[in-house]
Scaffold this motif. Structure first.
Motif, PDB file in Angstrom:
ATOM      1  N   ASP A 158       4.637  -3.851   5.072  1.00 61.08           N
ATOM      2  CA  ASP A 158       4.378  -3.523   3.849  1.00 61.08           C
ATOM      3  C   ASP A 158       3.691  -4.611   2.824  1.00 61.08           C
ATOM      4  O   ASP A 158       4.082  -5.579   2.505  1.00 61.08           O
ATOM      5  N   LEU A 162       8.456  -3.434  -3.768  1.00 63.98           N
ATOM      6  CA  LEU A 162       8.784  -2.926  -5.078  1.00 63.98           C
ATOM      7  C   LEU A 162       7.784  -3.428  -6.159  1.00 63.98           C
ATOM      8  O   LEU A 162       7.532  -2.519  -7.053  1.00 63.98           O
ATOM      9  N   ARG A 164       4.661  -4.085  -6.607  1.00 65.08           N
ATOM     10  CA  ARG A 164       3.327  -3.246  -6.720  1.00 65.08           C
ATOM     11  C   ARG A 164       3.516  -1.834  -6.405  1.00 65.08           C
ATOM     12  O   ARG A 164       2.402  -1.152  -5.861  1.00 65.08           O
ATOM     13  N   LYS A 165       4.816  -1.196  -6.469  1.00 64.49           N
ATOM     14  CA  LYS A 165       4.706  -0.014  -6.070  1.00 64.49           C
ATOM     15  C   LYS A 165       4.244   0.995  -7.103  1.00 64.49           C
ATOM     16  O   LYS A 165       3.529   1.778  -6.404  1.00 64.49           O
ATOM     17  N   SER A 166       4.001   0.880  -8.293  1.00 62.98           N
ATOM     18  CA  SER A 166       3.160   1.958  -9.101  1.00 62.98           C
ATOM     19  C   SER A 166       1.714   1.764  -8.661  1.00 62.98           C
ATOM     20  O   SER A 166       1.002   2.886  -8.542  1.00 62.98           O
ATOM     21  N   GLU A 252       9.616   4.614   2.725  1.00 61.68           N
ATOM     22  CA  GLU A 252       8.285   3.983   3.066  1.00 61.68           C
ATOM     23  C   GLU A 252       7.797   3.741   4.137  1.00 61.68           C
ATOM     24  O   GLU A 252       6.860   3.977   4.812  1.00 61.68           O
ATOM     25  N   TYR A 285       3.436   5.468   0.046  1.00 60.73           N
ATOM     26  CA  TYR A 285       4.231   5.399  -1.150  1.00 60.73           C
ATOM     27  C   TYR A 285       3.997   6.409  -2.136  1.00 60.73           C
ATOM     28  O   TYR A 285       4.930   6.999  -2.647  1.00 60.73           O
ATOM     29  N   SER A 289       6.723   9.525  -3.340  1.00 63.17           N
ATOM     30  CA  SER A 289       6.616   9.771  -4.784  1.00 63.17           C
ATOM     31  C   SER A 289       6.784  11.393  -5.103  1.00 63.17           C
ATOM     32  O   SER A 289       7.428  11.795  -6.019  1.00 63.17           O
TER      33      SER A 289
END
Ligand code: HEC
Ligand code: HEC
Length: 316
Positions: A158, A162, A164-166, A252, A285, A289
């Motif tokens: 990955d 967390l 850089r999740k958005s 994820e 990701y 979402s």
């Protein structure tokens, strides 16, 4: 004295009958070991244990002959796998290759969410044995030296996490709608205006035209058939991630691996090598979402209200 000897003789007879019963059971089992792809030698004992597990837990759906026609299979959507075909959806292998034993173990012990294929609480030894037994239904594949067991996919770790999740979700949205065009089978989740601006950003041109079916799921013809109809392939509807359950993955990492490998024979392509590993993770990701809408009915309704399909006239 007489009494005892009679009892002994009687006992003897009972033991003899029991012995005959046992050996006659053995008779219908496997008598010789099997050698599967990759020189995997499987003992008679393992094959017979596998058959026993199969009859107890799996036969009701997958059928006596492995054709997916067990008594509990009627009306099942999706139908249980027809094991005589030797084709499997959920390996984590390159180029739609045959699943590894590790793949079978994951599928059998974790199940396929939202289908009749539950997670089976059986030991590792039973799982290994039943996996080998299932292979005996498709000797044209598993005992064919020309065919190799699939090679495990390789996907980078990955790159987002967390923190850089958005960012990952935003990138995933672009890849989904513009780079990979996932809505050619699944559906779009952005408005026409949003699609235009994503297109401007990636391709420096507005989306040239809008597909009137952009918000529809498009049914796909698969490679799978029901036991009695080789010429009629099973049709599969791709999932709407805000509504349907993903079968093989739920986080994820799991979804990224699934995207990398694809769903063999279903139409769902393998994305590793088509887009970069980083974009595979971004897609994962983004898809996850969308799954979050399943727990938020109101937001989903609001989103769906915004997504109005273009009419044929407006699309020109
Ligand atoms: C209640 C019905 C049911 C039972 C019982 C059941 N299965 Fe399944 N199984 C299914 C269905 C349905 C699918 C197909 C899911 C799909 O196509 O998406 C499936 C698919 C599979 C697959 C194929 C996975 C792939 O990647 O294509 C394997 C392997 C499998 N089952 C093994 C087993 C084993 C081993 C048992 C017993 C321990 C078992 N099943 C018991 C319903 C069942
Ligand atoms: C050619 C048609 C097609 C395209 C293009 C396609 N898919 Fe799919 N996808 C499918 C089908 C069909 C299924 C259902 C497979 C099944 O359940 O047997 C599926 C299933 C999935 C699943 C669920 C896997 C599971 O474990 O249940 C995910 C996630 C997914 N697709 C993501 C994507 C993404 C992201 C893209 C674009 C990068 C994409 N798909 C492009 C046809 C397609």
């Amino acid at each position: 004295m007489m009494q005892t000897s009679f009892t002994n003789r009687f006992q003897c007879l009972v033991y003899l009958l029991f012995f005959i019963f046992l050996t006659s059971c053995e008779e219908s089992g496997f008598k010789s070991e099997k050698i599967f792809n990759g020189n995997q030698v499987v003992s008679v004992q393992t094959l017979n244990l596998g058959r026993q597990v199969y009859m107890e837990y799996c036969m009701s759906c997958h059928g006596m002959t492995g054709e997916g026609n067990g008594p509990a299979a009627k009306g099942s959507v999706p139908p249980p796998r027809n094991f005589t075909q030797g084709l499997y959806k959920f390996g984590l292998v390159k180029d739609g290759g045959l699943p590894t034993d590790e793949d079978f173990k994951r599928i059998i012990q974790h199940g396929l969410n939202g289908t009749g294929m539950l997670k089976w609480d059986i030991s590792d030894q039973q799982t290994y044995a039943v996996t080998q037994f299932i292979k005996t239904f498709a000797p044209q594949v598993w005992e064919n030296k020309e065919i190799k067991v699939g090679e495990k996919i390789s996907l980078m770790n990955d790159p987002f996490g967390l923190a850089r999740k958005s960012f990952a979700i935003e990138r995933g949205k672009e890849v989904y709608h513009i780079v990979a065009n996932c809505q050619s089978c699944h559906r779009a989740y952005v408005t026409q205006d949003e699609l235009n601006s994503l297109s401007m950003k990636i391709n420096q041109t507005p989306a040239s035209e809008f597909d009137p079916t952009m918000y529809d799921l498009k049914i796909q013809e698969s490679e799978y058939y029901l036991y009695q109809y080789k010429d009629r392939k099973i049709k599969i509807l791709p999932p709407d991630f805000t509504w349907n359950t993903m079968k093989s993955a739920s986080d994820e990492k799991g979804v990224a691996e699934r995207l990398c490998a694809g769903v063999t024979g279903s139409g769902m392509p393998a994305w590793c090598g088509v887009v970069s590993d980083e974009d595979v993770w971004a897609l994962s990701y983004y898809v996850n979402s969308l799954v979050d809408y399943k727990n938020d009915f109101k937001s989903r309704e609001e989103l769906m209200k915004k997504l109005v399909a273009p009419t044929k006239v407006g699309s020109k």
